[in-house]
Design an enzyme around this catalytic site. Structure first.
Site, PDB file in Angstrom:
ATOM      1  N   GLY A 103      -0.566   4.982   3.248  1.00 35.01           N
ATOM      2  CA  GLY A 103      -0.725   6.420   2.986  1.00 35.01           C
ATOM      3  C   GLY A 103       0.573   7.145   3.327  1.00 35.01           C
ATOM      4  N   GLY A 143       1.802  10.765   1.943  1.00 28.93           N
ATOM      5  CA  GLY A 143       1.003  11.960   2.213  1.00 28.93           C
ATOM      6  C   GLY A 143       1.669  12.919   3.180  1.00 28.93           C
ATOM      7  N   GLN A 144       0.907  13.956   3.578  1.00 24.15           N
ATOM      8  CA  GLN A 144       1.480  15.012   4.420  1.00 24.15           C
ATOM      9  C   GLN A 144       2.035  14.459   5.734  1.00 24.15           C
ATOM     10  OE1 GLN A 144      -1.184  17.999   6.037  1.00 24.15           O
ATOM     11  NE2 GLN A 144       0.497  19.358   6.549  1.00 24.15           N
ATOM     12  N   ASP A 162       1.644   3.106  -0.331  1.00 22.66           N
ATOM     13  CA  ASP A 162       0.704   4.136  -0.799  1.00 22.66           C
ATOM     14  C   ASP A 162       0.157   3.709  -2.151  1.00 22.66           C
ATOM     15  OD1 ASP A 162       0.520   7.404   0.211  1.00 22.66           O
ATOM     16  OD2 ASP A 162      -0.373   6.870  -1.727  1.00 22.66           O
ATOM     17  N   ARG A 215      -0.170   6.032  -4.502  1.00 14.69           N
ATOM     18  CA  ARG A 215       0.656   6.786  -5.444  1.00 14.69           C
ATOM     19  C   ARG A 215       2.134   6.427  -5.248  1.00 14.69           C
ATOM     20  NH1 ARG A 215       1.008  13.021  -3.179  1.00 14.69           N
ATOM     21  NH2 ARG A 215      -0.030  12.616  -1.211  1.00 14.69           N
ATOM     22  N   ASP A 240      -3.153  -0.602  -2.437  1.00 13.75           N
ATOM     23  CA  ASP A 240      -4.459   0.049  -2.352  1.00 13.75           C
ATOM     24  C   ASP A 240      -5.184  -0.510  -1.131  1.00 13.75           C
ATOM     25  OD1 ASP A 240      -6.998   1.025  -2.604  1.00 13.75           O
ATOM     26  OD2 ASP A 240      -7.301   0.363  -4.670  1.00 13.75           O
ATOM     27  N   TYR A 268     -16.577  14.088   5.527  1.00 13.85           N
ATOM     28  CA  TYR A 268     -15.316  13.729   6.186  1.00 13.85           C
ATOM     29  C   TYR A 268     -15.533  13.566   7.694  1.00 13.85           C
ATOM     30  CZ  TYR A 268     -10.457  14.536   7.805  1.00 13.85           C
ATOM     31  OH  TYR A 268      -9.233  14.463   8.419  1.00 13.85           O
ATOM     32  N   LYS A 303     -15.241  10.216   9.971  1.00 14.67           N
ATOM     33  CA  LYS A 303     -14.300  10.122  11.096  1.00 14.67           C
ATOM     34  C   LYS A 303     -15.032   9.722  12.380  1.00 14.67           C
ATOM     35  CE  LYS A 303     -10.282  11.067   9.264  1.00 14.67           C
ATOM     36  NZ  LYS A 303      -9.263  10.011   9.164  1.00 14.67           N
TER      37      LYS A 303
HETATM   38  P1  NAD Z   1      -2.829  13.131   2.650  1.00 15.73           P
HETATM   39  O1  NAD Z   1      -3.975  13.312   1.715  1.00 15.73           O
HETATM   40  O2  NAD Z   1      -1.699  14.070   2.578  1.00 15.73           O
HETATM   41  O3  NAD Z   1      -2.239  11.673   2.494  1.00 15.73           O
HETATM   42  C1  NAD Z   1      -3.045  10.545   2.340  1.00 15.73           C
HETATM   43  C2  NAD Z   1      -2.262   9.517   1.529  1.00 15.73           C
HETATM   44  O4  NAD Z   1      -3.105   8.366   1.357  1.00 15.73           O
HETATM   45  C3  NAD Z   1      -1.900  10.013   0.121  1.00 15.73           C
HETATM   46  O5  NAD Z   1      -0.514   9.854  -0.105  1.00 15.73           O
HETATM   47  C4  NAD Z   1      -2.721   9.134  -0.816  1.00 15.73           C
HETATM   48  O6  NAD Z   1      -2.063   8.811  -2.036  1.00 15.73           O
HETATM   49  C5  NAD Z   1      -2.917   7.886   0.046  1.00 15.73           C
HETATM   50  N1  NAD Z   1      -4.064   7.103  -0.384  1.00 15.73           N
HETATM   51  C6  NAD Z   1      -5.266   7.577  -0.822  1.00 15.73           C
HETATM   52  N2  NAD Z   1      -6.067   6.544  -1.148  1.00 15.73           N
HETATM   53  C7  NAD Z   1      -5.362   5.412  -0.918  1.00 15.73           C
HETATM   54  C8  NAD Z   1      -5.646   4.033  -1.057  1.00 15.73           C
HETATM   55  N3  NAD Z   1      -6.830   3.614  -1.545  1.00 15.73           N
HETATM   56  N4  NAD Z   1      -4.697   3.129  -0.709  1.00 15.73           N
HETATM   57  C9  NAD Z   1      -3.489   3.545  -0.237  1.00 15.73           C
HETATM   58  N5  NAD Z   1      -3.157   4.845  -0.081  1.00 15.73           N
HETATM   59  C10 NAD Z   1      -4.087   5.758  -0.419  1.00 15.73           C
HETATM   60  O7  NAD Z   1      -3.446  13.086   4.115  1.00 15.73           O
HETATM   61  P2  NAD Z   1      -2.724  13.479   5.489  1.00 15.73           P
HETATM   62  O8  NAD Z   1      -2.939  14.916   5.707  1.00 15.73           O
HETATM   63  O9  NAD Z   1      -1.367  12.902   5.540  1.00 15.73           O
HETATM   64  O10 NAD Z   1      -3.707  12.731   6.510  1.00 15.73           O
HETATM   65  C11 NAD Z   1      -3.410  11.450   7.034  1.00 15.73           C
HETATM   66  C12 NAD Z   1      -4.514  11.092   8.003  1.00 15.73           C
HETATM   67  O11 NAD Z   1      -4.577  12.069   9.047  1.00 15.73           O
HETATM   68  C13 NAD Z   1      -5.927  11.049   7.404  1.00 15.73           C
HETATM   69  O12 NAD Z   1      -6.687  10.054   8.027  1.00 15.73           O
HETATM   70  C14 NAD Z   1      -6.493  12.404   7.766  1.00 15.73           C
HETATM   71  O13 NAD Z   1      -7.892  12.372   7.831  1.00 15.73           O
HETATM   72  C15 NAD Z   1      -5.888  12.620   9.130  1.00 15.73           C
HETATM   73  N6  NAD Z   1      -5.846  14.032   9.503  1.00 15.73           N
HETATM   74  C16 NAD Z   1      -5.052  14.900   8.838  1.00 15.73           C
HETATM   75  C17 NAD Z   1      -5.030  16.244   9.202  1.00 15.73           C
HETATM   76  C18 NAD Z   1      -4.162  17.255   8.495  1.00 15.73           C
HETATM   77  O14 NAD Z   1      -4.261  18.452   8.791  1.00 15.73           O
HETATM   78  N7  NAD Z   1      -3.290  16.843   7.582  1.00 15.73           N
HETATM   79  C19 NAD Z   1      -5.833  16.691  10.260  1.00 15.73           C
HETATM   80  C20 NAD Z   1      -6.671  15.775  10.895  1.00 15.73           C
HETATM   81  C21 NAD Z   1      -6.646  14.436  10.525  1.00 15.73           C
HETATM   82  N1  SER Z   2      -6.808  19.313   8.209  1.00 16.15           N
HETATM   83  C1  SER Z   2      -7.994  18.528   8.091  1.00 16.15           C
HETATM   84  C2  SER Z   2      -8.931  19.117   7.104  1.00 16.15           C
HETATM   85  O1  SER Z   2      -8.960  20.320   7.000  1.00 16.15           O
HETATM   86  C3  SER Z   2      -8.690  18.397   9.417  1.00 16.15           C
HETATM   87  O2  SER Z   2      -8.984  17.070   9.581  1.00 16.15           O
HETATM   88  O3  SER Z   2      -9.626  18.388   6.460  1.00 16.15           O
END
Ligand code: NAD
Ligand code: SER
Length: 323
Positions: free
Chosen positions: A12, A15-16, A38, A40, A56, A146, A150
């Protein structure tokens, strides 16, 4: 140091969090030691900074082959479907968030990986959890798919740790705010979009009501928390589900006021949508005393400090002085 010889797979990575965490890990471990992956395409910010594989996480065989072929010793699993997108595709969210984690935990066990990192979220908490200073252990009855995934994931991590000795570590991130890589469908995404819209259009239409307080954290704090947790001695860790961590808490009114200190013409309008109910089901602030006691967690950014940094470094800043 033995740990620096580890070979890390980030799943992943486009992603962000993934983009910035991959770059931070490459600084510590060396570019070649951190494989970004990833579903993508590779994020442009990762290009030429180290190896990238298309992967994947749902394809366990393919994942297993990569782990063996690349001599992986640690996995950071970031692939997931977040809260807002998850409510549109509940079964898909459950499937990705659960099966992805189980695939990684099984492979960690079979290949005796040194460590696994998997983030949980403040979304585990629900309407019956305390709204203020929500503690590590409390009533937890999540109402989003979600949050359910979690919370279940936290117990799978704990199970693989106690039953099979897997060194899996986890943080309950608050909403994360950053300017490098766009967020992927969370309820807290407004606090990222607002800075972009303030710089580009001078105004923002917010999908949450003005007084909706949520726990939030600036990305540099989230990266530091992740790295500090992963570096902490195993015997210091009393929580093997997932640690509460706090950064700051604010409402749309307060983040708008913070932006107006530096961009006085900025304006905000409100039109609440389905994400309001999700936000209202979560606590407004988090108690992270256990993370502080076990491995010394302390955030560095408050709202105004984050606003200055976001507006200064945002790609849409275009040379404006923020002070
Ligand atoms: P994001 O959606 O920005 O990135 C997730 C990445 O996973 C994407 O690039 C997507 O292409 C990739 N992905 C999706 N399905 C896939 C698969 N089958 N195989 C491989 N890659 C795949 O998410 P994020 O914000 O970077 O979050 C990362 C983690 O942190 C997640 O577990 C999320 O629940 C957790 N989290 C994020 C936040 C937040 O505010 N961003 C807050 C709490 C928890
Ligand atoms: N930033 C995340 C959401 O809003 C919290 O896990 O889904």
């Amino acid at each position: 140091m033995a740990a620096r010889k580890d070979k890390i797979l980030v799943i992943g990575a486009s992603g962000q969090i993934g983009v910035e965490l991959t770059l931070a890990l490459r600084k510590i471990y060396g570019n070649a030691q951190v494989i970004a992956s990833d579903l993508r395409e590779e994020n442009p910010l990762l290009k030429d900074t180290g190896p990238y594989v298309s992967l994947d996480v749902m394809n366990k065989e393919m994942l297993h082959v990569q782990v063996i072929r690349q001599n992986i010793t640690q996995i950071y699993l970031l692939a997931a479907m977040l809260s807002a997108t998850g409510e549109k595709n509940p079964h898909l969210a459950w499937h990705l968030n659960m099966q992805g984690l189980l695939n990684v935990l099984d492979i960690a066990r079979e290949e005796q990986l040194h460590k696994v990192y998997w983030p949980s979220s403040i979304a585990v908490f629900g309407p019956t959890s305390p709204k203020q200073s929500c503690p590590q252990q409390t009533i937890i009855e999540p109402t989003t798919v979600y949050g359910i995934s979690k919370y279940a994931g936290e117990f799978w991590c704990n199970y693989y740790h106690t039953r099979f000795g897997i060194d899996v570590r986890s943080l309950r991130y608050p909403g994360l705010i950053s300017y490098k890589s766009l967020p992927g469908g969370g309820t807290t995404d407004y606090a990222v979009e607002i800075y972009q819209e303030a710089l580009v259009n001078g105004s923002y239409k917010c999908y949450l009501k003005p007084d909706t307080y949520l726990p939030m954290m600036y990305m540099p704090d989230a990266l530091r928390a992740t790295l500090e947790l992963m570096e902490a001695p195993a015997q210091a860790l009393s929580v093997r589900t997932s640690y509460n961590i706090a950064g700051m808490s604010f409402s749309p009114t307060e983040i708008a006021a913070s932006i107006q200190k530096y961009l006085p013409d900025f304006s905000i309008q409100y039109q609440a949508d389905y994400r309001q109910a999700i936000a209202e089901s979560w606590p407004q602030s988090i108690d992270d005393a256990v993370a502080n006691a076990d491995w010394g967690w302390k955030p560095a950014f408050d709202l105004d400090k984050m606003t200055v940094d976001m507006l200064t470094h945002h790609p849409e800043n275009k040379g404006r002085k923020i002070h």
